[in-house]
Write a protein that holds these residues in place. Structure first.
Motif, PDB file in Angstrom:
ATOM      1  N   LYS A   9      -4.149   2.115   8.303  1.00 52.44           N
ATOM      2  CA  LYS A   9      -3.050   3.035   8.602  1.00 52.44           C
ATOM      3  C   LYS A   9      -1.725   2.279   8.546  1.00 52.44           C
ATOM      4  O   LYS A   9      -0.958   2.246   9.525  1.00 52.44           O
ATOM      5  CB  LYS A   9      -3.269   3.694   9.959  1.00 52.44           C
ATOM      6  N   GLN A  10      -1.470   1.671   7.387  1.00 49.72           N
ATOM      7  CA  GLN A  10      -0.293   0.819   7.212  1.00 49.72           C
ATOM      8  C   GLN A  10       0.236   0.969   5.791  1.00 49.72           C
ATOM      9  O   GLN A  10      -0.497   1.332   4.865  1.00 49.72           O
ATOM     10  CB  GLN A  10      -0.656  -0.657   7.450  1.00 49.72           C
ATOM     11  N   TRP A  11       1.529   0.627   5.641  1.00 54.40           N
ATOM     12  CA  TRP A  11       2.152   0.532   4.323  1.00 54.40           C
ATOM     13  C   TRP A  11       2.063  -0.909   3.840  1.00 54.40           C
ATOM     14  O   TRP A  11       2.354  -1.841   4.587  1.00 54.40           O
ATOM     15  CB  TRP A  11       3.619   0.942   4.386  1.00 54.40           C
ATOM     16  N   TYR A  12       1.694  -1.075   2.565  1.00 54.00           N
ATOM     17  CA  TYR A  12       1.621  -2.403   1.950  1.00 54.00           C
ATOM     18  C   TYR A  12       2.460  -2.412   0.675  1.00 54.00           C
ATOM     19  O   TYR A  12       2.310  -1.521  -0.171  1.00 54.00           O
ATOM     20  CB  TYR A  12       0.176  -2.754   1.591  1.00 54.00           C
ATOM     21  N   PRO A  13       3.332  -3.424   0.500  1.00 55.11           N
ATOM     22  CA  PRO A  13       4.036  -3.546  -0.786  1.00 55.11           C
ATOM     23  C   PRO A  13       3.091  -4.170  -1.805  1.00 55.11           C
ATOM     24  O   PRO A  13       2.553  -5.255  -1.588  1.00 55.11           O
ATOM     25  CB  PRO A  13       5.199  -4.488  -0.455  1.00 55.11           C
ATOM     26  N   VAL A  14       2.877  -3.496  -2.911  1.00 62.08           N
ATOM     27  CA  VAL A  14       1.877  -3.961  -3.869  1.00 62.08           C
ATOM     28  C   VAL A  14       2.478  -4.435  -5.183  1.00 62.08           C
ATOM     29  O   VAL A  14       1.803  -5.083  -5.989  1.00 62.08           O
ATOM     30  CB  VAL A  14       0.815  -2.879  -4.145  1.00 62.08           C
ATOM     31  N   ALA A  15       3.764  -4.107  -5.430  1.00 64.79           N
ATOM     32  CA  ALA A  15       4.373  -4.471  -6.707  1.00 64.79           C
ATOM     33  C   ALA A  15       5.891  -4.410  -6.583  1.00 64.79           C
ATOM     34  O   ALA A  15       6.436  -3.735  -5.708  1.00 64.79           O
ATOM     35  CB  ALA A  15       3.900  -3.542  -7.826  1.00 64.79           C
ATOM     36  N   VAL A  16       6.558  -5.133  -7.477  1.00 64.25           N
ATOM     37  CA  VAL A  16       8.009  -5.030  -7.638  1.00 64.25           C
ATOM     38  C   VAL A  16       8.240  -4.042  -8.778  1.00 64.25           C
ATOM     39  O   VAL A  16       7.775  -4.269  -9.904  1.00 64.25           O
ATOM     40  CB  VAL A  16       8.642  -6.391  -7.952  1.00 64.25           C
ATOM     41  N   VAL A  17       8.951  -2.962  -8.495  1.00 66.75           N
ATOM     42  CA  VAL A  17       9.056  -1.860  -9.456  1.00 66.75           C
ATOM     43  C   VAL A  17       9.638  -2.324 -10.793  1.00 66.75           C
ATOM     44  O   VAL A  17       9.147  -1.952 -11.864  1.00 66.75           O
ATOM     45  CB  VAL A  17       9.906  -0.715  -8.862  1.00 66.75           C
ATOM     46  N   ASP A  18      10.679  -3.144 -10.759  1.00 70.50           N
ATOM     47  CA  ASP A  18      11.339  -3.567 -11.997  1.00 70.50           C
ATOM     48  C   ASP A  18      10.443  -4.432 -12.885  1.00 70.50           C
ATOM     49  O   ASP A  18      10.737  -4.610 -14.070  1.00 70.50           O
ATOM     50  CB  ASP A  18      12.624  -4.349 -11.679  1.00 70.50           C
ATOM     51  N   PHE A  19       9.371  -4.972 -12.331  1.00 64.28           N
ATOM     52  CA  PHE A  19       8.495  -5.837 -13.118  1.00 64.28           C
ATOM     53  C   PHE A  19       7.325  -5.079 -13.731  1.00 64.28           C
ATOM     54  O   PHE A  19       6.544  -5.648 -14.501  1.00 64.28           O
ATOM     55  CB  PHE A  19       7.950  -6.982 -12.249  1.00 64.28           C
ATOM     56  N   LEU A  20       7.177  -3.809 -13.376  1.00 67.57           N
ATOM     57  CA  LEU A  20       6.073  -3.001 -13.899  1.00 67.57           C
ATOM     58  C   LEU A  20       6.473  -2.338 -15.215  1.00 67.57           C
ATOM     59  O   LEU A  20       7.604  -1.890 -15.384  1.00 67.57           O
ATOM     60  CB  LEU A  20       5.688  -1.921 -12.892  1.00 67.57           C
ATOM     61  N   ASP A  21       5.522  -2.248 -16.120  1.00 64.19           N
ATOM     62  CA  ASP A  21       5.722  -1.531 -17.376  1.00 64.19           C
ATOM     63  C   ASP A  21       5.383  -0.060 -17.139  1.00 64.19           C
ATOM     64  O   ASP A  21       4.224   0.288 -16.901  1.00 64.19           O
ATOM     65  CB  ASP A  21       4.808  -2.124 -18.450  1.00 64.19           C
ATOM     66  N   PRO A  22       6.379   0.849 -17.199  1.00 64.25           N
ATOM     67  CA  PRO A  22       6.113   2.259 -16.884  1.00 64.25           C
ATOM     68  C   PRO A  22       5.320   2.996 -17.949  1.00 64.25           C
ATOM     69  O   PRO A  22       4.900   4.136 -17.730  1.00 64.25           O
ATOM     70  CB  PRO A  22       7.521   2.849 -16.742  1.00 64.25           C
ATOM     71  N   THR A  23       5.095   2.371 -19.085  1.00 59.97           N
ATOM     72  CA  THR A  23       4.401   3.064 -20.170  1.00 59.97           C
ATOM     73  C   THR A  23       2.880   2.943 -20.061  1.00 59.97           C
ATOM     74  O   THR A  23       2.169   3.553 -20.856  1.00 59.97           O
ATOM     75  CB  THR A  23       4.834   2.510 -21.531  1.00 59.97           C
ATOM     76  N   ARG A  24       2.390   2.178 -19.103  1.00 57.85           N
ATOM     77  CA  ARG A  24       0.943   1.999 -19.001  1.00 57.85           C
ATOM     78  C   ARG A  24       0.515   1.916 -17.537  1.00 57.85           C
ATOM     79  O   ARG A  24       1.318   1.615 -16.658  1.00 57.85           O
ATOM     80  CB  ARG A  24       0.502   0.731 -19.739  1.00 57.85           C
ATOM     81  N   PRO A  25      -0.760   2.184 -17.249  1.00 58.13           N
ATOM     82  CA  PRO A  25      -1.265   2.036 -15.878  1.00 58.13           C
ATOM     83  C   PRO A  25      -1.525   0.573 -15.541  1.00 58.13           C
ATOM     84  O   PRO A  25      -1.742  -0.255 -16.436  1.00 58.13           O
ATOM     85  CB  PRO A  25      -2.565   2.842 -15.894  1.00 58.13           C
ATOM     86  N   HIS A  26      -1.506   0.255 -14.241  1.00 57.75           N
ATOM     87  CA  HIS A  26      -1.686  -1.114 -13.772  1.00 57.75           C
ATOM     88  C   HIS A  26      -2.782  -1.158 -12.715  1.00 57.75           C
ATOM     89  O   HIS A  26      -2.714  -0.437 -11.712  1.00 57.75           O
ATOM     90  CB  HIS A  26      -0.387  -1.654 -13.163  1.00 57.75           C
TER      91      HIS A  26
END
Length: 495
Positions: free
Chosen positions: A30-47
């Motif tokens: 029951k917690q929030w976890y940061p899993v990625a830096v948005v600017d480093f993700l490629d939005p054209t594909r799943p990760h």
């Protein structure tokens, strides 16, 4: 009872539940976890990612919002992370073409008999993907570690462990680049490490001081009492001469906030996150935040990492720091695991006050948080064995570069520049040979001499000098390119 009344009733129940939780053990899911830096993700594909042993997939929908599902298609359990993000903003399973919207609802089953049959199949709850609440805050993508009907309500009642200074939009606050890396040791050993300032000048000799001069005595004083949900904090006493205070603040489940306040009023804030991904591994996300004093003077950051640099350069240079204690943390975790039924405090010898916060962390984990990470049942809780091949511990490609868009782009540009430098070196060398040959030939025509001892002209030496410089550039680019793949380190060679 109306739907709104139902939601309000659920919200009251959840609020009462969270009030009660403070007297109970810490609830990891029951917690929030940061899993990625948005600017480093490629939005054209799943990760593909992992969290608490769960296999998850991140993807961006047509509204440009990042979503998180469990990484399997309900049809035949193929991984959705191997699928595609389609132009209509749906996630497509590349095995049979099923598509899912942002809520996880199946919106297309191509092999159906006809459209009415397809619509009927899509309405069946068994056709849905399992969705998790997400949000973007301060450039990070946060995932709530539970799914289900109540997860949306529960997730709204708890805030993620953000950096308050980054919410103010003040010109006195300067954030440096985010860094992210998967590390070959557990979440608890990362937290134990950053709760221990004593290791810094020794383990990080040459970057953060000297192992021979800066390994001084200090005490750690508790400044915030231990809490199930809010953790605890300690102050380092005494601090360096230019500082007035340093506080290490552990905020579960995944945040260590280290604030160093300078005597002139400036502050250096290290925002360090560690996300439990799978046994023996964690994901680290971190940044430096510099707060200027009243006069506008910016404080010092951590070594050369505070210098202006593009994110990709900071990422590859981070290996110089992270790999200095990687082997220690990887192996000590395995050594402790081998001592079955041996508690941490019984296995170690901690006579000095520098270990107070590390001891407190282990006490919080044992007494307030159930003793450790509650890995999902499908995930084996067994630690992998000690990795004897250090090259695998020093791997950068699979732990960062392959999933970082900015590093991938930088690597492509470096490769192109290296090709240009190599071609320019060859061209300069050929030009020099041509110039020298023409000079010899022209002298032979004029003087009738065919001697090879004729001094080459100035243009020849310029061409050769250019060839040498371009060859050196090619060599340096190869060295830099290697940092995207691996960086090996030995303390025995760090003088």
């Amino acid at each position: 009872m109306t739907t709104e009344a139902n939601l309000q009733g659920k919200a009251r129940d959840v609020t009462q539940q969270y009030t009660k939780e403070e007297t109970e053990i810490f609830q990891w899911t029951k917690q929030w976890y940061p899993v990625a830096v948005v600017d480093f993700l490629d939005p054209t594909r799943p990760h593909a990612i992992q969290l608490l042993g769960k296999e998850l997939v991140l993807w961006r929908d047509g509204s440009r919002q990042w979503r998180c599902f469990e990484d399997f298609c309900p049809h035949r359990l193929a991984p959705l992370s191997e699928g595609r993000v389609e132009s209509d903003g749906t996630l497509l399973c590349a095995y049979h073409g099923w598509r899912f919207n942002w809520e996880g609802n199946c919106v297309s089953i191509p092999q159906s008999k006809d459209k009415p049959t397809e619509a009927q199949h899509c309405l069946n709850r068994k056709s849905c993907a399992v969705a998790y609440p997400t949000q973007e805050r301060q450039g990070l993508l946060w995932v709530w570690a539970e799914s289900g009907d109540s997860a949306g309500i529960e997730s709204q009642l708890r805030q993620p462990r953000i950096v308050p200074e980054l919410e103010n939009n003040s010109d006195r606050v300067v954030q440096l680049f985010w860094n992210i890396r998967d590390l070959p040791y557990g979440w608890d050993f990362f937290m134990e490490n950053v709760a221990d300032p004593a290791h810094v000048p020794v383990s990080h000799h040459g970057i953060m001081g000297s192992r021979y001069q800066d390994d001084q005595y200090y005490d750690m004083i508790r400044v915030r009492e231990m809490s199930n949900q809010e953790g605890f904090s300690f102050e380092v006493v005494p601090v360096a001469t230019k500082l007035s205070q340093t506080i290490h603040d552990f905020q579960p489940p995944c945040h260590m906030r280290i604030v160093s306040t300078y005597k002139d009023g400036g502050q250096l804030i290290l925002a360090l996150y560690a996300i439990p991904t799978r046994p023996g591994w964690c994901r680290h996300i971190g940044t430096q935040v510099l707060v200027k004093n009243e006069a506008g003077k910016k404080p010092d950051g951590i070594g050369f990492f505070a210098l202006p640099m593009p994110s990709w350069l900071g990422h590859v240079l981070a290996s110089l720091f992270l790999h200095q204690d990687a082997v220690f943390l990887h192996r000590q975790e395995k050594i402790l695991a081998r001592r079955e039924k041996c508690k941490w405090l019984d296995a170690v010898y901690t006579p000095n006050p520098q270990d107070k916060m590390t001891i407190a962390f282990r006490q919080w984990l044992e007494r307030r948080a159930g003793g450790g990470i509650p890995w999902v049942s499908e995930c084996s809780s067994d630690l992998p064995p000690i990795e004897q091949d250090k090259q695998k511990l020093f791997d950068v490609w699979t732990t960062h570069t392959q999933d970082c868009r900015v590093c991938q782009d930088a690597l492509k540009n470096i490769n192109r520049l290296a090709v240009v430098a190599r071609a320019a070196a060859i061209a300069c060398l050929c030009l020099g040979v041509i110039v020298d040959s023409r000079t010899v030939a022209m002298k032979a025509v004029v003087t009738g001499s065919t001697s090879l001892l004729t001094a080459p002209p100035t243009q020849f030496w310029w061409a050769i000098g250019g060839a040498v410089l371009f060859a050196m550039l090619d060599y340096l680019l190869k060295k830099l390119r290697r940092l995207f793949y691996i960086y090996q380190f030995e303390h025995a060679q760090n003088d």
